[in-house]
Scaffold this active site. Structure first.
Site, PDB file in Angstrom:
ATOM      1  N   LYS A  52       0.643 -23.558  52.146  1.00 13.22           N
ATOM      2  CA  LYS A  52      -0.056 -22.527  52.926  1.00 13.22           C
ATOM      3  C   LYS A  52       0.960 -21.669  53.676  1.00 13.22           C
ATOM      4  CE  LYS A  52      -4.222 -25.216  52.927  1.00 13.22           C
ATOM      5  NZ  LYS A  52      -5.001 -26.316  53.452  1.00 13.22           N
ATOM      6  N   GLN A  96      -5.934 -29.119  58.981  1.00 12.30           N
ATOM      7  CA  GLN A  96      -5.852 -29.792  57.686  1.00 12.30           C
ATOM      8  C   GLN A  96      -6.641 -31.108  57.705  1.00 12.30           C
ATOM      9  OE1 GLN A  96      -4.185 -28.486  54.885  1.00 12.30           O
ATOM     10  NE2 GLN A  96      -5.229 -30.166  53.858  1.00 12.30           N
ATOM     11  N   ASP A 119     -11.452 -21.524  56.943  1.00  5.02           N
ATOM     12  CA  ASP A 119     -11.882 -22.481  55.919  1.00  5.02           C
ATOM     13  C   ASP A 119     -13.384 -22.333  55.639  1.00  5.02           C
ATOM     14  OD1 ASP A 119     -10.061 -24.081  54.619  1.00  5.02           O
ATOM     15  OD2 ASP A 119      -9.845 -25.489  56.291  1.00  5.02           O
TER      16      ASP A 119
END
Ligand code: NAP
Length: 284
Positions: A52, A96, A119
């Site tokens: 990322k 995460q 997300d």
């Protein structure tokens, strides 16, 4: 012989689109930043976080990494999320997953400002996806949609079967296919006649998490087969949910693992971060 859909190529195109649009923002004096928070030492999570960070460099975003120790408390993580929610240099926040067991993932997801939830896991953004009026794309399913689009095949009226009903893949995947006018069936571990249902699919999406689960008898001639699965075998190799060697001759298009859906998820995350930056800066 199926045509192989290259996630590497399609994701590079998406990232280039984001990079160019980000140049436009930069020319207006707007910097875009993504905060990535990782708790603990999970090796797979570390790889994802690193990828990322690299993607941020590629598209010209600033990335802010917060690597917290395994013993971080839920309150400490909530406090960090609150700081990031208020930080104007941070347009997107990604925590995460999975988190260590002592931390309630739902509490953390719910604490992220919906405007920075790149997300698209916050219930507000999930609801927006459901009604078809959304800014943030569910990253993995949106990546799958880009791969299908790259084939030139129109989803409208096609029989689409999604195997798996998780909140991050199966359910939003089904919604996106439905919004594109596919006729969608969602299968799961309690589904009866799975083989028959799958073998009717013009577009088959496998998101089961079981190596080589989809075999040739489950696939219709000339189907588009998209393999979301990422499974690590005992020999250390990555393998999808689809038995690629068996299914490939029967399909019209198929994604490989690795190099299929995987790179798309991060590209769509970059797209969402750009969207977040535009929303927060009042830009169309
Ligand atoms: P998950 O939460 O474990 O969900 C798996 C789904 O498969 C569940 O809905 C389960 O049904 C269903 N299932 C399990 N066994 C089945 C069976 N025998 N027949 C039919 N359905 C069955 O997994 P996930 O998070 O959705 O991830 C799925 C796979 O995609 C994993 O390999 C994961 O690593 C991969 N993934 C890849 C990306 C990417 O970027 N490429 C992103 C996310 C996930 P029940 O609901 O009934 O249990």
């Amino acid at each position: 012989m199926a045509k192989i859909i290259s996630g590497k190529e399609v994701s590079a195109q998406v990232k280039e689109r984001v990079r160019l649009e980000n140049e436009r923002l930069k020319s207006k004096g707007i910097e875009t930043g993504l905060a990535v928070v990782i708790v603990g030492n999970d090796p797979a999570s570390k790889v994802y976080v690193n990828n990322k960070k690299k993607a941020c460099e590629t598209v010209g975003f600033k990335s802010f990494e917060y690597a917290l120790p395994e013993e971080t408390t839920q309150q400490e993580l909530l406090d960090l999320v609150e700081v990031l929610n208020k930080d104007t240099k941070v347009n997107g926040i990604l925590v995460q997953l999975p988190l260590p067991k002592h931390i309630d993932e739902t509490a953390i997801i719910n604490a992220i400002s919906p405007n920075k939830d790149v997300d698209a896991f916050h219930p507000i953004n999930v609801g927006k996806i459901m009604v078809g009026d959304y800014a943030f794309l569910p990253c993995t399913p949106a990546g799958v949609m880009e791969l299908i689009k790259s084939t030139g095949v129109d989803i409208c009226g096609k029989n689409c079967v999604v195997i798996g009903r998780s909140n991050i893949v199966g359910k939003p995947m089904a919604m996106l296919l439905l919004h594109s006018n596919g006729t969608v069936t969602i299968c799961h571990s309690k589904t009866k006649n799975l083989r028959e249902i799958c073998s009717q699919a013009d577009i088959l999406i496998a998101s089961v998490g079981k190596p080589n689960f989809v075999t040739t008898d489950m696939v219709k001639d000339n189907a588009i087969v998209i393999d979301v699965g990422i499974n690590r075998l005992e020999n250390g190799k990555l393998c999808g949910d689809v038995n690629f060697n068996e299914v490939e001759p029967k399909a019209s298009y198929i994604t490989p693992v690795p190099g299929g859906v995987g790179p798309m998820t991060i590209a769509m995350l970059m797209q969402n971060t750009l969207t977040a930056s535009k929303i927060q800066n009042g830009i169309d």
